[in-house]
Design a protein around this motif. Structure first.
Motif, mmCIF file in Angstrom:
data_model
loop_
_atom_site.group_PDB
_atom_site.id
_atom_site.type_symbol
_atom_site.label_atom_id
_atom_site.label_comp_id
_atom_site.label_asym_id
_atom_site.label_seq_id
_atom_site.Cartn_x
_atom_site.Cartn_y
_atom_site.Cartn_z
ATOM 1 N N VAL A 92 -15.701 45.818 76.879
ATOM 2 C CA VAL A 92 -16.193 47.058 76.281
ATOM 3 C C VAL A 92 -17.702 46.930 76.080
ATOM 4 O O VAL A 92 -18.185 45.890 75.629
ATOM 5 C CB VAL A 92 -15.505 47.304 74.912
ATOM 6 C CG1 VAL A 92 -16.147 48.472 74.170
ATOM 7 C CG2 VAL A 92 -14.013 47.569 75.103
ATOM 8 N N VAL A 93 -18.426 47.982 76.429
ATOM 9 C CA VAL A 93 -19.871 47.968 76.196
ATOM 10 C C VAL A 93 -20.238 49.233 75.433
ATOM 11 O O VAL A 93 -19.864 50.339 75.824
ATOM 12 C CB VAL A 93 -20.683 47.940 77.520
ATOM 13 C CG1 VAL A 93 -22.161 47.711 77.234
ATOM 14 C CG2 VAL A 93 -20.149 46.879 78.465
ATOM 15 N N SER A 94 -20.934 49.051 74.309
ATOM 16 C CA SER A 94 -21.421 50.215 73.557
ATOM 17 C C SER A 94 -22.784 49.839 72.996
ATOM 18 O O SER A 94 -23.147 48.662 72.967
ATOM 19 C CB SER A 94 -20.448 50.577 72.430
ATOM 20 O OG SER A 94 -20.197 49.458 71.615
ATOM 21 N N ASN A 95 -23.540 50.829 72.549
ATOM 22 C CA ASN A 95 -24.876 50.514 72.057
ATOM 23 C C ASN A 95 -24.807 49.493 70.929
ATOM 24 O O ASN A 95 -25.516 48.506 70.929
ATOM 25 C CB ASN A 95 -25.572 51.796 71.606
ATOM 26 C CG ASN A 95 -26.981 51.532 71.130
ATOM 27 O OD1 ASN A 95 -27.759 50.887 71.826
ATOM 28 N ND2 ASN A 95 -27.290 51.968 69.932
ATOM 29 N N ARG A 96 -23.947 49.753 69.947
ATOM 30 C CA ARG A 96 -23.754 48.788 68.859
ATOM 31 C C ARG A 96 -22.335 48.218 68.925
ATOM 32 O O ARG A 96 -21.415 48.883 69.381
ATOM 33 C CB ARG A 96 -23.968 49.462 67.497
ATOM 34 C CG ARG A 96 -25.387 49.942 67.257
ATOM 35 C CD ARG A 96 -26.423 48.834 67.373
ATOM 36 N NE ARG A 96 -26.196 47.724 66.465
ATOM 37 C CZ ARG A 96 -26.649 47.678 65.213
ATOM 38 N NH1 ARG A 96 -27.354 48.690 64.733
ATOM 39 N NH2 ARG A 96 -26.404 46.640 64.450
ATOM 40 N N VAL A 97 -22.187 46.995 68.417
ATOM 41 C CA VAL A 97 -20.886 46.315 68.430
ATOM 42 C C VAL A 97 -20.419 46.182 66.990
ATOM 43 O O VAL A 97 -21.213 45.845 66.109
ATOM 44 C CB VAL A 97 -21.037 44.898 69.042
ATOM 45 C CG1 VAL A 97 -19.692 44.209 69.142
ATOM 46 C CG2 VAL A 97 -21.690 44.981 70.394
ATOM 47 N N ALA A 98 -19.129 46.450 66.734
ATOM 48 C CA ALA A 98 -18.608 46.282 65.374
ATOM 49 C C ALA A 98 -18.698 44.810 64.979
ATOM 50 O O ALA A 98 -18.648 43.927 65.835
ATOM 51 C CB ALA A 98 -17.160 46.745 65.334
ATOM 52 N N ASP A 99 -18.840 44.570 63.672
ATOM 53 C CA ASP A 99 -18.890 43.200 63.179
ATOM 54 C C ASP A 99 -17.471 42.630 63.191
ATOM 55 O O ASP A 99 -16.656 42.956 62.336
ATOM 56 C CB ASP A 99 -19.469 43.189 61.754
ATOM 57 C CG ASP A 99 -19.655 41.763 61.251
ATOM 58 O OD1 ASP A 99 -19.129 40.834 61.896
ATOM 59 O OD2 ASP A 99 -20.327 41.603 60.225
ATOM 60 N N LEU A 100 -17.187 41.803 64.196
ATOM 61 C CA LEU A 100 -15.811 41.327 64.382
ATOM 62 C C LEU A 100 -15.399 40.277 63.351
ATOM 63 O O LEU A 100 -14.234 39.917 63.250
ATOM 64 C CB LEU A 100 -15.632 40.773 65.803
ATOM 65 C CG LEU A 100 -15.857 41.795 66.926
ATOM 66 C CD1 LEU A 100 -15.916 41.119 68.276
ATOM 67 C CD2 LEU A 100 -14.758 42.860 66.923
ATOM 68 N N SER A 101 -16.369 39.804 62.546
ATOM 69 C CA SER A 101 -16.019 38.809 61.526
ATOM 70 C C SER A 101 -15.481 39.487 60.268
ATOM 71 O O SER A 101 -14.886 38.864 59.417
ATOM 72 C CB SER A 101 -17.240 37.960 61.161
ATOM 73 O OG SER A 101 -18.220 38.788 60.571
ATOM 74 N N LYS A 102 -15.702 40.807 60.139
ATOM 75 C CA LYS A 102 -15.228 41.529 58.952
ATOM 76 C C LYS A 102 -14.037 42.402 59.313
ATOM 77 O O LYS A 102 -13.986 42.941 60.418
ATOM 78 C CB LYS A 102 -16.342 42.464 58.437
ATOM 79 C CG LYS A 102 -17.501 41.740 57.823
ATOM 80 C CD LYS A 102 -18.427 42.767 57.192
ATOM 81 C CE LYS A 102 -19.757 42.136 56.814
ATOM 82 N NZ LYS A 102 -20.864 43.068 56.892
ATOM 83 N N ALA A 103 -13.125 42.567 58.332
ATOM 84 C CA ALA A 103 -12.010 43.487 58.563
ATOM 85 C C ALA A 103 -12.589 44.899 58.600
ATOM 86 O O ALA A 103 -13.386 45.269 57.764
ATOM 87 C CB ALA A 103 -11.006 43.372 57.438
ATOM 88 N N GLN A 104 -12.213 45.681 59.598
ATOM 89 C CA GLN A 104 -12.719 47.049 59.701
ATOM 90 C C GLN A 104 -11.718 48.000 59.058
ATOM 91 O O GLN A 104 -10.515 47.781 59.144
ATOM 92 C CB GLN A 104 -12.888 47.436 61.178
ATOM 93 C CG GLN A 104 -13.839 46.553 61.936
ATOM 94 C CD GLN A 104 -15.278 46.819 61.576
ATOM 95 O OE1 GLN A 104 -15.660 47.974 61.371
ATOM 96 N NE2 GLN A 104 -16.070 45.785 61.466
ATOM 97 N N ALA A 105 -12.237 49.044 58.419
ATOM 98 C CA ALA A 105 -11.342 49.966 57.711
ATOM 99 C C ALA A 105 -10.893 51.113 58.607
ATOM 100 O O ALA A 105 -11.292 52.245 58.446
ATOM 101 C CB ALA A 105 -12.046 50.503 56.472
ATOM 102 N N GLY A 106 -10.074 50.805 59.594
ATOM 103 C CA GLY A 106 -9.474 51.876 60.392
ATOM 104 C C GLY A 106 -10.391 52.428 61.459
ATOM 105 O O GLY A 106 -11.566 52.093 61.539
#
Ligand code: GDG
Length: 474
Positions: free
Chosen positions: A6-20
């Motif tokens: 997957v390529v996007s401008n920004r990447v989610a912080d995979l070290s933190k649990a994401q809220a949905g």
């Protein structure tokens, strides 16, 4: 199963649990298949043109990030992406600010992404690129010999040819888009706009199942409306939140309703028009005074672009003017919050509000509309007032659909929402829930990836159930 990149401008912080939401859906999919997520690391370097990616492993997911130089940031990010493509794709030709360095920066950064991506690609990967920042990335990858299947999803609207024609080098841009194997849009209107462009400007036709034949290849374009994780959001909204509960109890005593709006502070979201529509409600229906207020949460975004500074000033002036005109010693009609609210509090606020006001002037989809529906309780659901120019309006027919430019129409529908009998609210809520469940985040992912993997044709419910050439949502 192929590895997903997957390529996007920004990447989610995979070290933190994401809220949905989107980040979770993509991260889950990546960890199931094993995969790579690549994007900008959010850093700007003063002068060094460093393309060395930073690679970190999170289980089976590899996070690849690259920095941008200040020049890249100014010309690629603030410039071509957010001062040309963003306003233009939201039909705001008046806000486009173009300089030739912007286009150079856009091409340079896309080339930089391609070079960095090549260092981690494997021959069997499936590549999925996201959004307007990275339209030419497939073309850059192809030039470097990349043979893997590449898909693209546009999160924002795709404008009609007469608007698109105002983009500098628009033909190059669309030809670059056609280098993808699969192109995904939010709505049939967006898909129809591509069909019109390729026909009018390139002399090509979009055939059955969204196929375009070009240079001996077949490109598939389709409509994949994005959604949310409905159960996760509903669960979050059902938790009690002390601060929201106290406020709700106070309103009950005062017999006062609340309208809520939550948006990034972006001119596409129609915030000044929304405040004017609310003021018109108070003018046309004086009985509503002191019995309703509007809470508008406007999350800061792209504050370095001039148009965003302007909109902030306009909103502050407008909310002050409405409060100055209507407020009483014990009632403030507009509560305007310029800030970010934790996701859990947001869910509780949605549940506690009698009306969700989602009135963008133009929006790819608008996830807030779906979150507001997911947050409601069936015992006493609120009513969604939704702009006809949000992608979500193509599906959410049981919302009260308004023209955000027409303040009388907005005021009438707000009044209708605030006085709607319980039974009608429940019927609408039930139907809307079915819709957001059908097109949820998991469905979006699965249906796009199925087409990208070339496992058959577009799913019949999503694929051009209307002829895109005749589509006329907006
Ligand atoms: C683009 C397209 C398309 C907002 N304020 C806060 C906060 N939010 C969350 C909302 C929602 C998300 O941000 C915004 O999503 P939208 O879909 O409404 O809008 P864009 O950011 O413009 O997104 C859009 C989307 O991509 C997906 O394809 O639907 O059309 O423009 O989830 O809840 N979240 C928290 N605090 C805030 O203050 N925690």
């Amino acid at each position: 199963m192929k590895r997903l990149v997957v390529v996007s401008n920004r990447v989610a912080d995979l070290s933190k649990a994401q809220a949905g939401g989107l980040a979770v859906g993509l991260a889950d999919s990546l960890s199931q298949r094993g995969g790579v997520w690549m994007g900008w690391d959010g850093q700007t370097l003063k002068s060094v043109d460093q393309t060395e990616p930073t690679i970190r492993k999170f289980g089976d997911v590899t996070r690849v990030t690259i920095p941008l130089t200040q020049d890249d940031y100014d010309n690629f990010y603030l410039g071509f992406s957010n001062s040309v493509l963003w306003p233009l794709f939201h039909y705001r030709l008046d806000l486009v600010e173009h300089q030739s360095a912007f286009l150079e920066g856009y091409r340079r950064v896309n080339a930089k992404f391609a070079t960095a991506l090549l260092t981690v690609l494997k021959p069997d990967d499936l590549i999925w690129i996201h959004d307007y920042h990275l339209i030419p990335l497939a073309a850059e990858l192809r030039q470097r010999g990349c043979k893997q299947r590449i898909g693209f999803f546009l999160h924002i609207p795709f404008p009609p040819p007469e608007v698109l024609a105002a983009v500098p080098r628009h033909r190059w841009l669309v030809e670059s888009l056609l280098e993808y194997d699969v192109i995904g849009f939010q709505t049939h209107t967006d898909l129809g706009n591509l069909a019109h462009y390729v026909e009018e400007q390139l002399g090509l036709t979009m055939g059955e199942e969204g196929r375009i034949a070009i240079n001996g290849r077949a490109v598939t374009a389709g409509c994949f409306p994005i959604g949310i994780d409905v159960d996760a959001f509903a669960e979050m909204a059902s938790h009690s939140n002390q601060e929201v509960d106290i406020e709700t109890a106070r309103r009950k005593v005062l017999e006062r309703s609340q309208i809520i709006g939550v948006d990034r502070l972006d001119y596409s979201k129609g915030l000044p028009e929304r405040l004017s529509g609310f003021a018109r409600l108070l003018e046309l229906y004086p009985q509503m005074r002191k019995s309703v207020d509007l809470m508008q949460i406007a999350t800061p975004t792209r504050e370095e672009v001039d148009a965003y500074v302007e909109i902030r000033k306009d909103l502050e002036a407008l909310s002050g003017a409405i409060n100055g005109r209507f407020a009483d010693f014990n009632w403030t009609p507009v509560r305007y919050i310029h800030g970010t609210v934790p996701r859990e509090a947001l869910a509780a606020l949605f549940r506690a509000a009698q009306v969700g006001m989602v009135t963008p002037l133009r929006d790819g989809m608008n996830l807030v509309a779906k979150e507001y529906i997911a947050a409601q309780s069936m015992d006493d659901p609120g009513v969604l007032v939704l702009s006809k120019f949000a992608g979500a309006a193509e599906d959410l027919h049981e919302a009260l659909i308004v023209n955000p430019y027409d303040t009388d129409d907005v005021a009438r529908n707000l009044c209708r929402a605030l006085t709607m009998p319980l039974e009608e609210r429940q019927e609408r809520q039930e139907a809307l829930l079915v819709r957001i469940r059908k097109h949820d985040a998991a469905h979006w992912l699965k249906s796009f990836l199925a087409v990208l993997e070339d496992q058959g044709l577009l799913p019949p419910n999503d694929a051009r159930s209307t002829d895109p050439a005749k589509s006329s949502r907006r």
